[in-house]
Design an enzyme around this catalytic site. Structure first.
Site, mmCIF file in Angstrom:
data_model
loop_
_atom_site.group_PDB
_atom_site.id
_atom_site.type_symbol
_atom_site.label_atom_id
_atom_site.label_comp_id
_atom_site.label_asym_id
_atom_site.label_seq_id
_atom_site.Cartn_x
_atom_site.Cartn_y
_atom_site.Cartn_z
ATOM 1 N N LYS A 294 44.896 45.405 55.198
ATOM 2 C CA LYS A 294 44.658 46.662 54.500
ATOM 3 C C LYS A 294 45.159 47.839 55.340
ATOM 4 O O LYS A 294 45.605 47.672 56.479
ATOM 5 C CB LYS A 294 43.166 46.788 54.190
ATOM 6 N N TYR B 61 40.857 44.585 42.287
ATOM 7 C CA TYR B 61 39.428 44.711 42.554
ATOM 8 C C TYR B 61 38.601 44.889 41.275
ATOM 9 O O TYR B 61 37.499 45.435 41.327
ATOM 10 C CB TYR B 61 39.173 45.878 43.513
ATOM 11 N N PHE C 33 31.025 51.944 45.558
ATOM 12 C CA PHE C 33 32.118 52.032 46.527
ATOM 13 C C PHE C 33 33.500 51.843 45.900
ATOM 14 O O PHE C 33 34.512 51.898 46.589
ATOM 15 C CB PHE C 33 31.919 51.017 47.664
ATOM 16 N N ARG D 80 38.806 32.537 54.871
ATOM 17 C CA ARG D 80 37.596 33.375 54.860
ATOM 18 C C ARG D 80 36.877 33.291 56.210
ATOM 19 O O ARG D 80 36.344 34.279 56.690
ATOM 20 C CB ARG D 80 36.632 32.943 53.747
ATOM 21 N N THR E 207 32.045 40.080 55.264
ATOM 22 C CA THR E 207 32.509 41.350 54.685
ATOM 23 C C THR E 207 32.136 42.547 55.558
ATOM 24 O O THR E 207 32.942 43.441 55.782
ATOM 25 C CB THR E 207 31.896 41.528 53.271
ATOM 26 N N ARG F 160 37.430 40.358 61.524
ATOM 27 C CA ARG F 160 36.524 41.500 61.351
ATOM 28 C C ARG F 160 35.537 41.602 62.516
ATOM 29 O O ARG F 160 35.170 42.696 62.940
ATOM 30 C CB ARG F 160 35.778 41.376 60.022
ATOM 31 N N ASN G 24 37.357 47.292 56.734
ATOM 32 C CA ASN G 24 37.175 45.948 57.294
ATOM 33 C C ASN G 24 38.472 45.141 57.377
ATOM 34 O O ASN G 24 38.454 43.915 57.458
ATOM 35 C CB ASN G 24 36.065 45.194 56.546
ATOM 36 N N HIS H 123 41.762 41.436 53.469
ATOM 37 C CA HIS H 123 41.252 40.804 52.245
ATOM 38 C C HIS H 123 41.675 39.346 52.250
ATOM 39 O O HIS H 123 42.795 39.025 52.668
ATOM 40 C CB HIS H 123 41.834 41.469 50.991
ATOM 41 N N GLU I 198 45.312 36.026 42.213
ATOM 42 C CA GLU I 198 45.776 37.109 43.079
ATOM 43 C C GLU I 198 47.211 36.886 43.563
ATOM 44 O O GLU I 198 47.986 37.837 43.662
ATOM 45 C CB GLU I 198 44.805 37.259 44.265
HETATM 46 P P1 IDP Z 1 35.294 40.590 50.686
HETATM 47 O O1 IDP Z 1 36.467 41.509 50.994
HETATM 48 O O2 IDP Z 1 34.680 40.031 51.932
HETATM 49 O O3 IDP Z 1 35.631 39.529 49.678
HETATM 50 P P2 IDP Z 1 33.870 41.957 48.545
HETATM 51 O O4 IDP Z 1 32.395 41.881 48.317
HETATM 52 O O5 IDP Z 1 34.758 41.249 47.588
HETATM 53 O O6 IDP Z 1 34.147 41.506 50.045
HETATM 54 O O7 IDP Z 1 34.253 43.503 48.563
HETATM 55 C C1 IDP Z 1 35.607 43.896 48.495
HETATM 56 C C2 IDP Z 1 35.830 45.005 49.473
HETATM 57 O O8 IDP Z 1 35.115 46.156 49.053
HETATM 58 C C3 IDP Z 1 35.327 44.740 50.894
HETATM 59 O O9 IDP Z 1 36.228 43.992 51.679
HETATM 60 C C4 IDP Z 1 35.184 46.161 51.413
HETATM 61 O O10 IDP Z 1 36.466 46.714 51.772
HETATM 62 C C5 IDP Z 1 34.692 46.901 50.171
HETATM 63 N N1 IDP Z 1 33.228 46.981 50.136
HETATM 64 C C6 IDP Z 1 32.362 46.014 49.770
HETATM 65 N N2 IDP Z 1 31.090 46.439 49.850
HETATM 66 C C7 IDP Z 1 31.166 47.717 50.271
HETATM 67 C C8 IDP Z 1 30.170 48.715 50.549
HETATM 68 O O11 IDP Z 1 28.969 48.512 50.421
HETATM 69 N N3 IDP Z 1 30.647 49.940 50.987
HETATM 70 C C9 IDP Z 1 31.973 50.211 51.140
HETATM 71 N N4 IDP Z 1 32.929 49.300 50.890
HETATM 72 C C10 IDP Z 1 32.531 48.072 50.461
HETATM 73 MG MG MG Z 2 36.149 39.702 47.671
#
Ligand code: IDP
Ligand code: MG
Length: 152
Positions: free
Chosen positions: A11, A51, A59, A87, A93, A104, A114, A117, A128
């Site tokens: 990212k 997304y 968010f 993963r 996350t 991470r 973070n 992806h 995807e």
């Molecule tokens: P992942 O990337 O580990 O699969 P997801 O739950 O799919 O996590 O969330 C997608 C992305 O959304 C996360 O990687 C992060 O960049 C962002 N995100 C998720 N939860 C939050 C939050 O509570 N605050 C801000 N950004 C968030």
């Molecule tokens: Mg995800």
């Protein structure tokens, strides 16, 4: 075990911080094949489709801004059980909860930045990969693992 493809994104923060090489190296060293790779500026439309499952969450708009704000690197990482393997290489996350040794866990501080992806299921991986890459942009190895072939 099943051969799987994961869509991996370095990212915007990963590109800005010069961590792309480090991130790619971790997948390569783990033995996965990189069968697609590009640097691109992401459109609002692509970000929102990618997304879509998070639309409506608090968010969501910030997430779209984060991923469209500056160039990112997209790649296809494949191998046996690549979804779960990628993963675990990426880590939880929230970087604060991510295990040290994961991307991470080693380089991140906040959930909103973070770094990476990775697809969360084989079905998401296929969806995807097809969303981000055309068939002509993807390469596959032949059966003897000697030659690279265009997938299309
Ligand atoms: P992942 O990337 O580990 O699969 P997801 O739950 O799919 O996590 O969330 C997608 C992305 O959304 C996360 O990687 C992060 O960049 C962002 N995100 C998720 N939860 C939050 C939050 O509570 N605050 C801000 N950004 C968030
Ligand atoms: Mg995800």
């Amino acid at each position: 075990m099943a051969h799987q493809r994961s869509l991996i994104l370095c990212k915007a923060d990963a590109v800005e911080r010069g961590l792309v090489g480090e991130i790619i190296a971790r997948f390569e060293r783990r033995g996965y094949i990189i069968s697609g790779l590009k640097l691109l500026r992401v459109s609002q439309e692509l970000a929102r489709r990618h997304y879509a499952e998070h639309e409506g969450k608090p968010f969501f708009n910030g997430l779209v801004e984060y991923i469209t704000g500056s160039p990112i690197v997209a790649m296809v990482v494949e191998g046996e059980d690549a979804i779960e393997g990628c993963r675990s290489t990426i880590g939880a996350t929230n970087p604060i909860k991510a295990a040290p040794g994961s991307i991470r866990g080693d380089y991140g501080q906040t959930i909103g930045r973070n770094l990476v992806h990775g697809s969360d299921s084989p079905e998401s991986g296929e969806r995807e990969v097809q969303l981000w890459f055309t068939p002509e942009e993807l390469f596959a190895r032949d059966h003897d693992q000697k030659e690279w072939l265009v997938s299309a």
